[in-house]
Design a protein around this motif. Structure first.
Motif, PDB file in Angstrom:
ATOM      1  N   SER A 195      -1.436  -6.051  -1.598  1.00 35.41           N
ATOM      2  CA  SER A 195      -1.549  -4.603  -1.427  1.00 35.41           C
ATOM      3  C   SER A 195      -2.686  -4.297  -0.467  1.00 35.41           C
ATOM      4  O   SER A 195      -3.756  -4.908  -0.551  1.00 35.41           O
ATOM      5  CB  SER A 195      -1.828  -3.920  -2.771  1.00 35.41           C
ATOM      6  N   VAL A 196      -2.449  -3.386   0.453  1.00 39.12           N
ATOM      7  CA  VAL A 196      -3.482  -2.934   1.394  1.00 39.12           C
ATOM      8  C   VAL A 196      -3.752  -1.473   1.058  1.00 39.12           C
ATOM      9  O   VAL A 196      -2.922  -0.599   1.310  1.00 39.12           O
ATOM     10  CB  VAL A 196      -3.021  -3.091   2.857  1.00 39.12           C
ATOM     11  N   TYR A 197      -4.886  -1.231   0.465  1.00 40.05           N
ATOM     12  CA  TYR A 197      -5.194   0.084  -0.107  1.00 40.05           C
ATOM     13  C   TYR A 197      -5.017   1.215   0.906  1.00 40.05           C
ATOM     14  O   TYR A 197      -5.532   1.174   2.025  1.00 40.05           O
ATOM     15  CB  TYR A 197      -6.624   0.101  -0.652  1.00 40.05           C
ATOM     16  N   GLY A 198      -4.264   2.223   0.489  1.00 37.72           N
ATOM     17  CA  GLY A 198      -4.082   3.414   1.299  1.00 37.72           C
ATOM     18  C   GLY A 198      -3.097   3.260   2.446  1.00 37.72           C
ATOM     19  O   GLY A 198      -2.837   4.225   3.171  1.00 37.72           O
ATOM     20  N   VAL A 199      -2.535   2.051   2.626  1.00 39.38           N
ATOM     21  CA  VAL A 199      -1.636   1.826   3.762  1.00 39.38           C
ATOM     22  C   VAL A 199      -0.274   1.321   3.305  1.00 39.38           C
ATOM     23  O   VAL A 199       0.751   1.978   3.492  1.00 39.38           O
ATOM     24  CB  VAL A 199      -2.241   0.821   4.768  1.00 39.38           C
ATOM     25  N   GLY A 200      -0.254   0.119   2.707  1.00 34.54           N
ATOM     26  CA  GLY A 200       1.023  -0.468   2.311  1.00 34.54           C
ATOM     27  C   GLY A 200       0.837  -1.874   1.794  1.00 34.54           C
ATOM     28  O   GLY A 200       0.011  -2.115   0.902  1.00 34.54           O
ATOM     29  N   TYR A 201       1.539  -2.834   2.404  1.00 36.56           N
ATOM     30  CA  TYR A 201       1.531  -4.206   1.918  1.00 36.56           C
ATOM     31  C   TYR A 201       1.533  -5.189   3.075  1.00 36.56           C
ATOM     32  O   TYR A 201       1.898  -4.858   4.207  1.00 36.56           O
ATOM     33  CB  TYR A 201       2.778  -4.474   1.044  1.00 36.56           C
ATOM     34  N   LYS A 202       1.123  -6.428   2.758  1.00 36.64           N
ATOM     35  CA  LYS A 202       1.167  -7.505   3.731  1.00 36.64           C
ATOM     36  C   LYS A 202       1.690  -8.756   3.056  1.00 36.64           C
ATOM     37  O   LYS A 202       1.268  -9.107   1.969  1.00 36.64           O
ATOM     38  CB  LYS A 202      -0.221  -7.779   4.339  1.00 36.64           C
ATOM     39  N   PHE A 203       2.643  -9.435   3.727  1.00 33.87           N
ATOM     40  CA  PHE A 203       3.182 -10.707   3.245  1.00 33.87           C
ATOM     41  C   PHE A 203       2.352 -11.808   3.877  1.00 33.87           C
ATOM     42  O   PHE A 203       2.352 -11.989   5.092  1.00 33.87           O
ATOM     43  CB  PHE A 203       4.651 -10.831   3.643  1.00 33.87           C
ATOM     44  N   ALA A 204       1.597 -12.545   3.058  1.00 37.12           N
ATOM     45  CA  ALA A 204       0.652 -13.535   3.586  1.00 37.12           C
ATOM     46  C   ALA A 204       0.878 -14.883   2.926  1.00 37.12           C
ATOM     47  O   ALA A 204       1.156 -14.985   1.727  1.00 37.12           O
ATOM     48  CB  ALA A 204      -0.774 -13.073   3.336  1.00 37.12           C
TER      49      ALA A 204
END
Length: 225
Positions: free
Chosen positions: A214-223
């Motif tokens: 989860s990237v706060y305030g933005v969305g998501y990242k697949f890492a």
């Protein structure tokens, strides 16, 4: 995987959309030239099914627009105009394939899948991220040798994340990709949050890593590590 169907024959457009949705694709539609231009300006598609004979413009000009804007959407021309010059012109303008009408929906689906595989994963049907394996042909997901049962939306969400590995994707972008034309103007992100939560839970329950950050305030990242 998100598809744009540019076709002015409503019965054919509905038939294609219904078939591809059964095959786990997300479908938007445009029944004229200007509607198609608006769609490709707003969204990115894994593949565009393009009828070049439209009531208010030539579909070949849509190919020129894609090229001028450095868009990398796959394009499959579907048209009753089966002349060699149309086919050659379309391919020179950047189309990936040409399928004359009439056609079998199963062949259409196979060609769409082949275009996406070539553009996204170099013709391979397997996506591997450490112990996570996605078979885009069989539409299966596994952690090591353990299968992971996903709903259609969860599978589409995982594919979208994997194609955008390492990039932060906004909640709006994900919602637009997953629901497209079906997303009403008053939609919120509650359904998206539920799908992400369930997908993460299922992958980790099978012994996988927590790939979705989860990237706060933005969305998501697949890492992946």
């Amino acid at each position: 995987m998100k598809i744009l169907i540019v076709e002015d024959e409503k019965m054919l457009s509905d038939s294609i959309s219904s078939y591809l949705k059964q095959e786990n694709f997300i479908c938007d539609t445009a029944d004229n030239y200007h509607a198609a231009l608006e769609k490709i300006d707003l969204f990115d598609y894994d593949c565009i099914l393009l009828d070049i004979s439209l009531p208010d413009g030539n579909g070949l000009n849509i190919l020129k627009e894609l090229k001028a804007n450095d868009k990398t959407d796959g394009v499959l021309i579907i048209s009753a105009r089966n002349s060699l010059s149309d086919k050659v012109t379309g391919l020179h303008l950047g189309a990936d394939d040409y399928l004359p009408k009439p056609f079998h929906l199963s062949e259409l689906g196979a060609r769409v899948s082949a275009i996406i595989r070539r553009k996204k994963i170099n013709g391979n049907n397997l996506l591997r991220f450490n112990d996570l394996i996605i078979d885009t042909l069989a539409r299966t997901v596994s952690i090591g040798e353990k299968p992971v049962e996903l709903t259609r939306k969860e599978y589409q969400l995982l594919l979208y994340f994997s194609y955008n590995k390492g990039r932060v994707v906004s909640k709006n972008a994900i919602a637009e990709h997953l629901w497209g034309d079906e997303m009403g103007s008053g939609s919120n992100h509650d359904f998206l949050y539920t799908h992400v939560k369930n997908l993460r839970r299922k992958l980790m329950a099978a012994g996988g890593e927590d790939y979705i950050q989860s990237v706060y305030g933005v969305g998501y990242k697949f890492a992946t590590n």
